[in-house]
Design an enzyme around this catalytic site. Structure first.
Site, PDB file in Angstrom:
ATOM      1  N   GLU A 100      -8.469  22.783   0.104  1.00  0.00           N
ATOM      2  CA  GLU A 100      -8.826  21.710   1.032  1.00  0.00           C
ATOM      3  C   GLU A 100     -10.117  22.098   1.728  1.00  0.00           C
ATOM      4  O   GLU A 100     -10.759  23.103   1.376  1.00  0.00           O
ATOM      5  CB  GLU A 100      -7.711  21.465   2.068  1.00  0.00           C
ATOM      6  CG  GLU A 100      -6.486  20.768   1.501  1.00  0.00           C
ATOM      7  CD  GLU A 100      -5.647  20.041   2.558  1.00  0.00           C
ATOM      8  OE1 GLU A 100      -6.049  20.005   3.747  1.00  0.00           O
ATOM      9  OE2 GLU A 100      -4.563  19.516   2.187  1.00  0.00           O
ATOM     10  N   HIS A 157       5.480   6.515  10.108  1.00  0.00           N
ATOM     11  CA  HIS A 157       4.176   7.182  10.118  1.00  0.00           C
ATOM     12  C   HIS A 157       3.048   6.321   9.587  1.00  0.00           C
ATOM     13  O   HIS A 157       1.930   6.803   9.399  1.00  0.00           O
ATOM     14  CB  HIS A 157       4.243   8.534   9.411  1.00  0.00           C
ATOM     15  CG  HIS A 157       4.704   9.611  10.335  1.00  0.00           C
ATOM     16  ND1 HIS A 157       3.845  10.339  11.121  1.00  0.00           N
ATOM     17  CD2 HIS A 157       5.936  10.042  10.657  1.00  0.00           C
ATOM     18  CE1 HIS A 157       4.524  11.179  11.869  1.00  0.00           C
ATOM     19  NE2 HIS A 157       5.805  11.028  11.601  1.00  0.00           N
ATOM     20  N   ASP A 166       0.181  17.109   3.740  1.00  0.00           N
ATOM     21  CA  ASP A 166      -0.046  18.184   4.716  1.00  0.00           C
ATOM     22  C   ASP A 166       1.123  18.297   5.685  1.00  0.00           C
ATOM     23  O   ASP A 166       1.380  19.364   6.229  1.00  0.00           O
ATOM     24  CB  ASP A 166      -1.319  17.905   5.534  1.00  0.00           C
ATOM     25  CG  ASP A 166      -2.579  18.126   4.727  1.00  0.00           C
ATOM     26  OD1 ASP A 166      -2.480  18.620   3.592  1.00  0.00           O
ATOM     27  OD2 ASP A 166      -3.670  17.799   5.237  1.00  0.00           O
TER      28      ASP A 166
HETATM   29  C1  ZME Z   1      -3.121  11.290   6.138  1.00  0.00           C
HETATM   30  C2  ZME Z   1      -3.219  12.733   6.478  1.00  0.00           C
HETATM   31  C3  ZME Z   1      -2.993  13.249   7.691  1.00  0.00           C
HETATM   32  C4  ZME Z   1      -3.549  13.768   5.642  1.00  0.00           C
HETATM   33  C5  ZME Z   1      -3.556  14.908   6.422  1.00  0.00           C
HETATM   34  N1  ZME Z   1      -3.208  14.588   7.646  1.00  0.00           N
HETATM   35  C6  ZME Z   1      -3.171  15.380   8.783  1.00  0.00           C
HETATM   36  N2  ZME Z   1      -2.779  14.839   9.921  1.00  0.00           N
HETATM   37  C7  ZME Z   1      -2.779  15.536  11.067  1.00  0.00           C
HETATM   38  N3  ZME Z   1      -3.175  16.789  11.147  1.00  0.00           N
HETATM   39  C8  ZME Z   1      -3.592  17.372  10.017  1.00  0.00           C
HETATM   40  C9  ZME Z   1      -3.596  16.699   8.805  1.00  0.00           C
HETATM   41  N4  ZME Z   1      -4.041  17.547   7.877  1.00  0.00           N
HETATM   42  C10 ZME Z   1      -4.298  18.704   8.478  1.00  0.00           C
HETATM   43  N5  ZME Z   1      -4.029  18.616   9.779  1.00  0.00           N
END
Ligand code: ZME
Length: 559
Positions: free
Chosen positions: A303, A127, A192
């Site tokens: 958030e 990732h 998340d």
């Molecule tokens: C690095 C990071 C990705 C922190 C939150 N994310 C997310 N990535 C993809 N979709 C999301 C998300 N946070 C909420 N939806």
């Protein structure tokens, strides 16, 4: 010709050298053959892939490890060239599937003591967004082979009965959660998305809506087992080898490979009331957010995100309610600007609180200044809330829009004293029809980030900094939208705006040592010192581009 120059040359000319046939050949003249081959510009089979051009001696070295029983693959390297960003694809020489910490120690030790210039990167589920878990011509250790979770509901003698869980570097947070919930327990701080490995997130920080109260995931680790760049296996904690412990947490894989972590647990709630509320005014939004992350905060998770002031179901106000039909154009105030701000909070509760939760949440929302008609609520189990992105994953995956597309992401930490300016100069400008993906904005408390951790946070007097996450998807061409290079340029422009604002990148990507020195700021000298101490030959995580591999032998270099 210096070996590094040769490699770069080989890479840019796009040759595909079949090193296997050269493997039995030893001696200086293999290099001559490789150099001669490099003059022939054989087209690379994939425009993105930078193939592996491994020296015959390195290959023989790795084969000798395989002969000793190490599970090593020279052919199945494709997965290890890929990550979530889909921006860089560097091929390793080999992928290792460790059967235990001993295998990891063996290979790191062997490389550290050898005359080769191999590098090693630990990889989880891939990732990273910029090749941070790749090792061009080196060895990728596939950490998902290392799993095993043990919940200790009563802790041990040393931690005074406080519960904890021990997980391996390759375990996923979602599995740690499942195992903990069996005992009515759960970790306190999250990301998340839960389908990430323990080792990967702890090498960065692990930030989500609980971080304001508990700090990031790395603030909730009691102990680590680490294989250092010297190949030594070390148990460390705030009191035992604290230098290695704090260096490794947020250390971008530079000092060691996290093979095991002990993580603090708390009693798990059963359900959460999950609330979203819209604001048109940034000043009101941030004032409420900062109140909600204070010591008297009533909510457990805070958030926020930005949406466009339009009906676009992906990034407009239609994406805010839990039921899309709960919002309509008529509900949006006429004076709203180009973007709207959505606060997202939860209140956790258990069965005994069922009859009071409505009232409690209502009184908690009373002092806030969102638009009263733009309030949306839902209720779900604690597990489903924490694993909420999994549903998105399943849906997008089936349409080829999850790990099949590039993610030119940019994550920033912005000091609170710069955030209004950042809103004006960046947020209000970038959120157009063209922005596909979440844009998260929420504040964190700096005091929850131990100064000894390797991770860089904004310097200066502000106690609060914001995480601002531009999580853009590069949709397939036929869907229109900006090109990948336009998106990367947008990111560069944002970084330029940030320069005078004392921002830091989270999940950072920098080009050279000067940029990295600036990134780590007052932490740089210790970072370099720790590198010298724990990975003196700069074997680990070369994809971060912080340190260059130190060679022991120059003989093979100069043909
Ligand atoms: C690095 C990071 C990705 C922190 C939150 N994310 C997310 N990535 C993809 N979709 C999301 C998300 N946070 C909420 N939806």
């Amino acid at each position: 010709m210096a070996d590094t120059q040769f490699r770069q040359h080989a890479a840019t000319t796009g040759i595909m050298v079949v090193t296997r046939s050269l493997a039995p050949v030893v001696g200086w003249w293999t290099c001559v053959i490789l150099i001669l081959l490099s003059q022939i510009n054989v087209a690379c089979s994939s425009s993105h892939l930078t193939p592996s051009v491994i020296a015959a001696t390195d290959r023989m070295f790795l084969e000798s490890l395989a002969l000793q029983g190490m599970q090593l693959s020279f052919d199945n390297t494709t997965a290890a060239t890929k990550d979530w960003g889909k921006l860089r694809h560097l091929e390793p020489a080999a992928v290792v599937y460790p059967r235990g910490v001993e295998d990891i120690a063996t290979i790191v030790q062997a490389v550290a003591r050898s005359e080769s210039d191999l590098t090693i990167a630990a990889r989880g589920l891939g990732h990273s967004t910029n090749g941070q878990a790749q090792a061009h011509n080196g060895v990728v250790i596939q950490m998902t082979a290392m799993r095993g979770i043990r919940v200790m509901p009563l802790g041990d003698g040393a931690s005074k009965g406080a519960p904890f869980v021990e997980a391996m570097g390759g375990d996923l947070w979602v599995d740690v959660l499942k195992a903990s919930l069996e005992f009515g327990l759960a970790p306190k701080s999250w990301t998340d998305y839960l389908h990430l490995t323990i080792g990967g997130t702890l090498s960065n920080a692990g930030v989500s809506g609980q971080s304001f109260r508990h700090g990031p995931e790395i603030s909730n680790v009691l102990q680590l087992e680490v294989v250092t760049g010297k190949g030594e296996t070390v148990d460390c904690s705030p009191t035992q080898h604290p230098e290695l412990f704090f260096a490794t947490l947020g250390g971008l894989g530079q000092f060691g490979i996290i093979t095991k972590a002990r993580i603090a647990l708390e009693k798990a709630p059963q359900r959460v009331r999950w609330v979203r509320a819209l604001y048109t005014d940034f000043a009101a939004f941030r004032r409420d957010q900062e109140f909600l992350i204070s010591a008297i905060s009533p909510f457990d998770y805070v958030e926020g995100f930005v949406v466009a002031n339009n009906a676009n179901p992906i990034n407009g106000w239609s994406s805010v309610p839990f039921e899309a039909s709960d919002i309509s154009e008529a509900m949006i105030p006429g004076h709203a600007g180009p973007i709207l701000y959505c606060l997202e909070v939860t209140k956790a509760y258990s069965a005994a609180d069922l009859h009071t939760i409505d009232e409690v949440v209502e009184s908690m929302l009373a002092p806030l200044n969102f638009h009263r008609e733009l309030l949306f609520k839902t209720d779900t189990s604690y597990f489903k809330f924490l694993d909420r992105l999994h549903e998105t994953e399943v849906q997008l995956s089936s349409r080829g829009l999850w790990d099949q597309i590039p993610h030119p992401w940019l994550n920033l930490f912005v000091p609170a004293s710069s955030i209004e300016r950042f809103d004006m100069l960046v947020l209000k400008k970038i959120m157009t029809q063209d922005f596909s993906g979440p844009l998260l904005v929420y504040p964190l408390n700096k005091s929850k980030w131990d100064k000894r951790l390797s991770v860089a946070v904004p310097e200066g007097p502000d106690e609060i900094f914001y995480i601002v996450a531009f999580l853009r998807n590069k949709l397939p061409e036929l869907d229109g939208g900006p090109t990948l290079s336009t998106m990367l340029e947008d990111n560069d422009n944002i970084l330029r705006v940030c320069e005078p604002l004392r921002c830091k990148q989270y999940l950072p990507r920098h080009q050279d040592r000067i940029q990295w020195k600036r990134h780590f700021g007052s932490k740089w000298d210790l970072f370099v010192q720790n590198k010298q101490m724990f990975d003196p030959r700069a074997i680990l995580s070369p994809g971060q581009n912080i340190f260059s591999r130190r060679r022991r032998l120059v003989q093979v270099d100069s043909v």
